[in-house]
Scaffold this motif. Structure first.
Motif, short mmCIF file in Angstrom:
data_model
loop_
_atom_site.label_atom_id
_atom_site.label_comp_id
_atom_site.label_asym_id
_atom_site.label_seq_id
_atom_site.Cartn_x
_atom_site.Cartn_y
_atom_site.Cartn_z
N LEU A 1 1.49 -2.05 -10.73
CA LEU A 1 0.82 -0.94 -10.06
C LEU A 1 -0.64 -0.91 -10.45
O LEU A 1 -0.99 -1.01 -11.63
N SER B 1 -0.57 11.12 -5.58
CA SER B 1 -0.21 9.71 -5.55
C SER B 1 -0.42 9.08 -6.94
O SER B 1 -1.36 8.36 -7.18
N THR B 2 0.48 9.44 -7.84
CA THR B 2 0.43 8.85 -9.18
C THR B 2 1.76 8.19 -9.47
O THR B 2 2.80 8.63 -9.00
N LYS C 1 0.86 -1.18 0.00
CA LYS C 1 0.00 0.00 0.00
C LYS C 1 0.89 1.23 0.00
O LYS C 1 1.93 1.25 0.67
N ARG C 2 0.46 2.24 -0.74
CA ARG C 2 1.21 3.49 -0.78
C ARG C 2 1.17 4.14 0.61
O ARG C 2 0.13 4.22 1.23
N TRP D 1 6.24 2.68 -0.07
CA TRP D 1 5.26 1.60 -0.07
C TRP D 1 5.49 0.72 1.15
O TRP D 1 6.61 0.57 1.62
N ASN E 1 1.14 7.29 2.83
CA ASN E 1 0.65 8.65 2.59
C ASN E 1 1.79 9.63 2.41
O ASN E 1 2.76 9.61 3.15
N GLY F 1 -3.58 1.61 -9.07
CA GLY F 1 -4.01 2.67 -8.14
C GLY F 1 -2.99 2.88 -7.05
O GLY F 1 -1.82 3.10 -7.32
N ASP F 2 -3.43 2.77 -5.79
CA ASP F 2 -2.54 2.92 -4.65
C ASP F 2 -2.09 1.58 -4.09
O ASP F 2 -1.72 1.47 -2.92
N GLU F 3 -2.12 0.54 -4.94
CA GLU F 3 -1.62 -0.78 -4.55
C GLU F 3 -0.55 -1.23 -5.54
O GLU F 3 -0.63 -0.95 -6.73
#
Length: 144
Positions: free
Chosen positions: A124, A51-52, A43-44, A58, A46, A126-128
């Motif tokens: 990758l 967040s691209t 998970k990214r 991570w 914060n 999204g944010d995973e």
């Protein structure tokens, strides 16, 4: 007898260093024959910026252990650091690749006096970051 002791020692290292359950070894699963293949979802962490892309920090869980990645991207080149709390010490990786939303990188690590190549691939979404680790080299039985 000497080869058997070496094999037992290397299996013990696999259990301790890579968190491979003894049951998996007994069933011929991950870690048996020189491969400790694991799939993780990171998970990214914060950040204050957008967040691209794959660049950034991570965090993945491997049982009770944290696998922390910090990824840097320059064009299609990937570099950064990785740390597994079970096997302490930050490791720098270079010469990784980024192709679309897919990454790959590897590094060498000494485990029980043996050089082990640790290879990672990931996708990758999204944010995973869906990650796969394979471990090879140094262990008998055809490690990668």
């Amino acid at each position: 007898m000497k080869n058997r002791m070496l094999l037992i020692s290397l299996l013990a290292v696999a259990v301790l260093a890579f968190g491979i359950p003894l049951q998996a070894l007994a069933q011929g699963g991950p870690g048996f024959g020189g491969s400790a293949n694991v799939e993780l979802t990171a998970k990214r962490v914060n950040s204050s910026g957008p967040s691209t892309g794959v660049a950034g920090k991570w965090l993945a869980k491997e049982g009770d252990n944290d696998v922390k990645l910090e990824i840097k991207v320059e064009g299609s080149k990937l570099s950064g650091t990785i740390e597994n709390t079970q096997f302490p010490g930050v490791i720098e990786f270079k010469d990784g690749k980024l192709e679309g939303n897919t990454i790959s990188f590897s590094y060498m690590r000494q485990v029980g006096g043996q050089d082990m190549k640790i290879s990672w691939t990931g996708t990758l979404s999204g944010d995973e970051l869906k990650l796969k680790r394979s471990v090879g080299g140094g262990m008998p039985g055809g490690g990668r």
